[in-house]
Write an enzyme that holds these catalytic residues in place. Structure first.
Site, PDB file in Angstrom:
ATOM      1  CD  GLU A  83      -2.922   1.083   2.376  1.00  0.00           C
ATOM      2  OE1 GLU A  83      -2.999   0.047   3.075  1.00  0.00           O
ATOM      3  OE2 GLU A  83      -3.598   2.100   2.580  1.00  0.00           O
ATOM      4  CE  LYS A 267      -6.176  -1.674   5.862  1.00  0.00           C
ATOM      5  NZ  LYS A 267      -5.366  -0.772   5.016  1.00  0.00           N
ATOM      6  CG  ASP A 283       1.205 -16.526  11.763  1.00  0.00           C
ATOM      7  OD1 ASP A 283       0.385 -15.818  11.155  1.00  0.00           O
ATOM      8  OD2 ASP A 283       0.977 -17.699  12.090  1.00  0.00           O
ATOM      9  CG  HIS A 381      -3.656   7.178   0.035  1.00  0.00           C
ATOM     10  ND1 HIS A 381      -2.812   6.179   0.470  1.00  0.00           N
ATOM     11  CD2 HIS A 381      -4.523   6.604  -0.828  1.00  0.00           C
ATOM     12  CE1 HIS A 381      -3.173   5.041  -0.105  1.00  0.00           C
ATOM     13  NE2 HIS A 381      -4.199   5.276  -0.900  1.00  0.00           N
TER      14      HIS A 381
HETATM   15  P1  NAD Z   1       9.497 -23.114  15.957  1.00  0.00           P
HETATM   16  O1  NAD Z   1       8.889 -24.310  16.521  1.00  0.00           O
HETATM   17  O2  NAD Z   1       9.952 -23.137  14.531  1.00  0.00           O
HETATM   18  O3  NAD Z   1      10.764 -22.687  16.834  1.00  0.00           O
HETATM   19  C1  NAD Z   1      10.770 -22.550  18.198  1.00  0.00           C
HETATM   20  C2  NAD Z   1      11.855 -23.427  18.743  1.00  0.00           C
HETATM   21  O4  NAD Z   1      13.097 -22.715  18.747  1.00  0.00           O
HETATM   22  C3  NAD Z   1      11.587 -23.782  20.165  1.00  0.00           C
HETATM   23  O5  NAD Z   1      10.970 -25.030  20.230  1.00  0.00           O
HETATM   24  C4  NAD Z   1      12.948 -23.736  20.865  1.00  0.00           C
HETATM   25  O6  NAD Z   1      13.380 -25.015  21.229  1.00  0.00           O
HETATM   26  C5  NAD Z   1      13.894 -23.150  19.845  1.00  0.00           C
HETATM   27  N1  NAD Z   1      14.614 -21.981  20.359  1.00  0.00           N
HETATM   28  C6  NAD Z   1      15.928 -21.691  20.136  1.00  0.00           C
HETATM   29  N2  NAD Z   1      16.284 -20.541  20.719  1.00  0.00           N
HETATM   30  C7  NAD Z   1      15.184 -20.075  21.345  1.00  0.00           C
HETATM   31  C8  NAD Z   1      14.937 -18.899  22.114  1.00  0.00           C
HETATM   32  N3  NAD Z   1      15.871 -17.985  22.352  1.00  0.00           N
HETATM   33  N4  NAD Z   1      13.685 -18.732  22.585  1.00  0.00           N
HETATM   34  C9  NAD Z   1      12.723 -19.636  22.348  1.00  0.00           C
HETATM   35  N5  NAD Z   1      12.905 -20.752  21.636  1.00  0.00           N
HETATM   36  C10 NAD Z   1      14.142 -20.982  21.126  1.00  0.00           C
HETATM   37  O7  NAD Z   1       8.590 -21.821  16.077  1.00  0.00           O
HETATM   38  P2  NAD Z   1       7.365 -21.423  16.966  1.00  0.00           P
HETATM   39  O8  NAD Z   1       7.626 -20.034  17.393  1.00  0.00           O
HETATM   40  O9  NAD Z   1       7.009 -22.426  17.987  1.00  0.00           O
HETATM   41  O10 NAD Z   1       6.181 -21.444  15.880  1.00  0.00           O
HETATM   42  C11 NAD Z   1       5.994 -20.400  14.979  1.00  0.00           C
HETATM   43  C12 NAD Z   1       5.322 -20.923  13.723  1.00  0.00           C
HETATM   44  O11 NAD Z   1       4.146 -21.640  14.030  1.00  0.00           O
HETATM   45  C13 NAD Z   1       4.915 -19.827  12.805  1.00  0.00           C
HETATM   46  O12 NAD Z   1       5.404 -20.127  11.516  1.00  0.00           O
HETATM   47  C14 NAD Z   1       3.398 -19.887  12.823  1.00  0.00           C
HETATM   48  O13 NAD Z   1       2.875 -19.465  11.580  1.00  0.00           O
HETATM   49  C15 NAD Z   1       3.128 -21.321  13.098  1.00  0.00           C
HETATM   50  N6  NAD Z   1       1.849 -21.709  13.686  1.00  0.00           N
HETATM   51  C16 NAD Z   1       0.915 -20.810  14.129  1.00  0.00           C
HETATM   52  C17 NAD Z   1      -0.267 -21.233  14.706  1.00  0.00           C
HETATM   53  C18 NAD Z   1      -1.251 -20.211  15.223  1.00  0.00           C
HETATM   54  O14 NAD Z   1      -0.977 -19.031  15.197  1.00  0.00           O
HETATM   55  N7  NAD Z   1      -2.431 -20.607  15.696  1.00  0.00           N
HETATM   56  C19 NAD Z   1      -0.523 -22.602  14.841  1.00  0.00           C
HETATM   57  C20 NAD Z   1       0.449 -23.500  14.389  1.00  0.00           C
HETATM   58  C21 NAD Z   1       1.632 -23.048  13.824  1.00  0.00           C
END
Ligand code: NAD
Length: 424
Positions: A83, A267, A283, A381
């Site tokens: 946008e 928004k 996300d 805009h």
């Molecule tokens: P992920 O599982 O890819 O990574 C997180 C992992 O990184 C952890 O399990 C941890 O062991 C590791 N890690 C390393 N250093 C860390 C630190 N400093 N702090 C925390 N963890 C650390 O990612 P995630 O964040 O669990 O999931 C994000 C993804 O899940 C996004 O892509 C999202 O789109 C998707 N998702 C979203 C939903 C929802 O919003 N309802 C549902 C399912 C999946």
């Protein structure tokens, strides 16, 4: 990084390559990282590993918002957005807040909520007692699901039990796991944990578990940003700064009382926040869902911001919203440009990123309601939109700016006129 100013006067006049080089120098990027900004950032084989049925990639503009001073430190803000006027508006608003000392931010601990749905509970009171009696054991078990997070200082914090006497399918018990996910968005960690806990919850309650999933209403993981715009900074084109501050407060009040206005108000906030989410591989649907649900948390959808004239006659603004963003996991480390965007931001934690996003939301909101309360949104805009209209009509190269300038001069910014000018 401290001591560097994010004031970049004349940045917009540079060529694309000059801007990329300047940002690269500012943020200490490697030559290959600067190339990623201006070239094809995500290669096909990388895209192919990210989602299913890939046929290619889809590019969007990556811009840099300037002027952000947050907690005394300067930041350049990478934004991915289609946008026009979002990046310019936010940079202007950040300059206004900078005049009042910049943004101040804070955040809660990064605590996400996982939900377990329990049905067919034979005795709700007994189930609640059993869960309460085994709370510590359940938390300990949850801590086994992501040992790395626990090692980094995160982990299970609490359990909450929410009985619902009635639902369309009868009584229901919802168990909440509160889990500190540190620098992750946390969805995968939370989902793993609640799936692991569910059979134990079923045993303890005598019920049957159905859904086990993260809640996107991350109301235990919020970020707050506030700032002051001196009334003098709002003086423009003969308009009195104190009056403009009052008009902005009135614009906010409109969104506080009226969901029709609040939806558009919020928004606008998300124009800024989503763009940083996209740039950093976060996300944005999760952030959108959380923000809007939070805006309705008291039963009526309302503004996410407060703007009022303070005792000095200056404009005070504040925002609080859920901020489930990560700097590890998801696409944040998989998308090559997202990695560069995080490097430009120079953030050390997900909390810091969330606080920046709150400041970005507040700035975007200020830009929008200031324009609405003074000159109207279209003046600025449409001038910026004209180039996109020219492109949509088929213009390319130097024609884009020529046709856009002509339409702006004529105050006739629409596609038919762009087509006429192109054919002439
Ligand atoms: P992920 O599982 O890819 O990574 C997180 C992992 O990184 C952890 O399990 C941890 O062991 C590791 N890690 C390393 N250093 C860390 C630190 N400093 N702090 C925390 N963890 C650390 O990612 P995630 O964040 O669990 O999931 C994000 C993804 O899940 C996004 O892509 C999202 O789109 C998707 N998702 C979203 C939903 C929802 O919003 N309802 C549902 C399912 C999946």
């Amino acid at each position: 990084m401290s001591g560097k100013s994010s004031r970049l006067p004349g940045f917009y006049r540079l060529s694309l390559a000059e801007r990329a080089n300047l940002v690269g120098e500012w943020a200490g990027l490697e030559p290959a990282e600067i190339e990623l900004l201006a070239g094809q950032g995500l290669r096909n084989e990388q895209a192919n590993a990210m989602i299913e049925n890939v046929v290619g990639t889809y590019e969007l503009p990556l811009g840099i918002a300037a002027n952000f001073l947050i907690n005394g430190r300067d930041y350049l803000i990478p934004m991915v957005v289609e946008e026009p006027s979002v990046v310019a508006a936010i940079s202007n608003a950040a300059r206004l807040i900078r005049a009042g000392g910049g943004f101040h931010t804070s955040a809660t601990d990064p605590i996400m909520i996982g939900q377990i749905q329990v049905l067919d509970v034979p005795d709700m009171a007994a189930a609640l007692n059993a869960l309460a009696a085994h709370k510590e054991a359940l938390l300990e078990r949850a801590n086994c699901c992501d040992k790395l997070m626990v090692k980094l200082g995160g982990g299970a914090r609490d359990l909450e039990f929410r009985p619902f006497a009635n639902s369309p399918v009868g009584p229901m018990l919802v168990v909440h796991l509160l889990f500190d996910v540190r620098d992750a968005m946390g969805a995968n960690a939370i989902n793993t944990c609640v799936e692991d806990l569910a059979p134990i919850v079923a045993d303890l309650t005598g019920g049957r578990t159905n859904l086990r999933i993260l809640s996107n209403l991350a109301d235990r993981r919020t970020a707050t940003a506030w700032g002051i715009v001196p009334a003098a900074a709002l003086e423009k084109d003969g308009m009195n700064g104190r009056e403009v501050a009052q008009w902005i407060a009135e614009a906010n009040a409109f969104a506080v009382i009226d969901p029709y206005r609040a939806t558009t108000h919020n928004k606008g906030i998300m124009n800024g926040i989503d763009a940083v989410c996209l740039a950093t591989g976060n996300d944005w649907r999760a952030i959108e869902a959380g923000a809007h649900a939070y805006a309705a948390r008291n039963g009526r959808y309302t503004a996410l911001t407060d703007w009022h004239v303070n005792e000095n006659g200056d404009l005070y603004g504040e925002i609080t919203l859920p901020m489930a963003v990560g700097i590890v996991g998801g696409a944040t480390k998989a998308h090559p440009v997202a990695k560069v965007a995080l490097k430009i931001l120079g953030v050390q934690s997900a909390s810091e990123l969330g606080q920046i996003m709150a400041a970005v939301g507040l700035a975007q909101n200020l830009a929008a309601i200031k324009a609405l309360a003074t000159t109207g949104i279209q003046k600025g805009h449409m001038r910026l939109h004209a180039r996109q209209v020219a492109m949509a009509a088929g213009a390319s190269g130097a024609q884009i700016q020529q046709i856009a300038d002509q339409m702006v001069a004529e105050k006739r910014i629409h596609i038919e006129r762009a087509r006429e000018l192109l054919h002439n």
